[in-house]
Design a protein around this motif. Structure first.
Motif, mmCIF file in Angstrom:
data_model
loop_
_atom_site.group_PDB
_atom_site.id
_atom_site.type_symbol
_atom_site.label_atom_id
_atom_site.label_comp_id
_atom_site.label_asym_id
_atom_site.label_seq_id
_atom_site.Cartn_x
_atom_site.Cartn_y
_atom_site.Cartn_z
ATOM 1 N N ARG A 70 0.808 -1.341 -0.153
ATOM 2 C CA ARG A 70 0.225 0.333 -0.336
ATOM 3 C C ARG A 70 0.638 1.066 0.058
ATOM 4 N NH1 ARG A 70 -3.305 -2.138 4.499
ATOM 5 N NH2 ARG A 70 -4.933 -3.448 3.357
ATOM 6 N N LYS A 82 2.798 3.732 -4.382
ATOM 7 C CA LYS A 82 1.996 4.635 -5.131
ATOM 8 C C LYS A 82 2.507 4.514 -7.268
ATOM 9 C CE LYS A 82 -1.014 5.992 -2.187
ATOM 10 N NZ LYS A 82 -1.205 4.055 -1.396
ATOM 11 N N GLU A 102 -1.816 7.028 -9.065
ATOM 12 C CA GLU A 102 -1.745 7.123 -7.332
ATOM 13 C C GLU A 102 -1.516 8.595 -7.071
ATOM 14 O OE1 GLU A 102 -2.540 2.767 -6.274
ATOM 15 O OE2 GLU A 102 -1.028 3.107 -6.231
ATOM 16 N N LYS A 103 -0.060 8.687 -7.284
ATOM 17 C CA LYS A 103 0.730 9.832 -6.541
ATOM 18 C C LYS A 103 -0.101 11.807 -7.138
ATOM 19 C CE LYS A 103 4.240 7.878 -6.474
ATOM 20 N NZ LYS A 103 6.225 7.966 -6.765
ATOM 21 N N TYR A 132 -3.180 11.896 -8.518
ATOM 22 C CA TYR A 132 -4.662 11.595 -7.476
ATOM 23 C C TYR A 132 -4.305 11.909 -5.748
ATOM 24 C CZ TYR A 132 -6.340 8.417 -11.595
ATOM 25 O OH TYR A 132 -6.347 7.744 -12.821
ATOM 26 N N THR A 133 -3.261 11.726 -5.425
ATOM 27 C CA THR A 133 -3.607 12.021 -3.731
ATOM 28 C C THR A 133 -2.637 14.341 -4.044
ATOM 29 O OG1 THR A 133 -3.191 10.283 -3.417
ATOM 30 C CG2 THR A 133 -2.130 11.800 -2.084
ATOM 31 N N ASN A 150 -11.044 10.846 -7.068
ATOM 32 C CA ASN A 150 -10.185 8.874 -7.993
ATOM 33 C C ASN A 150 -10.260 8.143 -6.299
ATOM 34 O OD1 ASN A 150 -11.313 9.605 -10.270
ATOM 35 N ND2 ASN A 150 -9.412 9.821 -11.088
ATOM 36 N N TYR A 174 -8.640 8.901 -3.546
ATOM 37 C CA TYR A 174 -6.814 9.053 -2.197
ATOM 38 C C TYR A 174 -7.775 10.407 -2.077
ATOM 39 C CZ TYR A 174 -4.681 5.211 -5.595
ATOM 40 O OH TYR A 174 -4.537 4.435 -5.962
#
Length: 182
Positions: free
Chosen positions: A70, A73, A77-78, A80-81, A162, A164
């Motif tokens: 987890r 990322k 993913e990065k 989205y965060t 999304n 995140y």
């Protein structure tokens, strides 16, 4: 289940469980010998249910492995965060001009949430906290329907983008801060 099926990565299928998890595991993996589990999130009661339903299966604590996966990322993913955080930052900039002693803690929380949703968030990351005066020191205060008190106003909020989440806590002063407050 419709969303899960639509969003499932290639090679994966979403399945609606219509019976006990142990029965589903036995059906999916008939000759199961071992099962890894997240010891930091599975309760003792859940683990006992699994052990009763899956006799002769070795249970292996694997929380560190899953947590490690987890922690890494990919680029999306990065992104989205970061996007979730940028939305929350914009909400903070916005709320600074909204804050006055004419609004309530609940108003501040709702305005933060509204701004984040209006500006691209899918939702909030967690229940928004806006706590003023004597309540500002409480880490899990619930926004009250009382007007903002002079002194500190602590806000803890985050946007979801999304799937995140961002999380930020900011404390501002309503009125002039005393030397002690500074």
């Amino acid at each position: 289940i419709e969303v899960a099926k639509r969003d499932a990565s290639e090679g994966f299928d979403a399945v609606l469980l219509n019976k006990a998890r142990t029965a589903c595991i036995k059906e999916a993996v008939p000759n199961i010998k071992a099962l890894a589990f997240e010891e930091n999130s599975v309760t003792c009661a859940e683990l006992e249910r699994y052990k009763k339903g899956l006799e002769n299966v070795k249970f292996l604590p694997a929380g560190a492995i899953v947590e490690g996966l987890r922690g890494e990322k990919d680029a999306a993913e990065k992104e989205y965060t970061v996007k979730a955080q940028r939305i929350a930052e914009a909400a903070f900039d916005h709320i600074l001009s909204y804050i006055s002693t004419d609004v309530t803690e609940a108003d501040v929380a709702l305005e933060l949430e509204y701004f984040m949703r209006k500006n691209g968030a899918d939702g909030i990351a967690f229940d928004t906290i806006a706590a003023s005066g004597a309540s500002s020191s409480m880490p899990h205060a619930v926004p009250r329907r009382c007007k903002l008190e002079k002194g500190f106003l602590t806000m803890d909020f985050g946007a979801k983008f999304n799937g995140y989440c961002s999380d930020m806590t900011r404390t501002v002063c309503i009125g002039q801060p005393s030397d002690e407050m500074k």
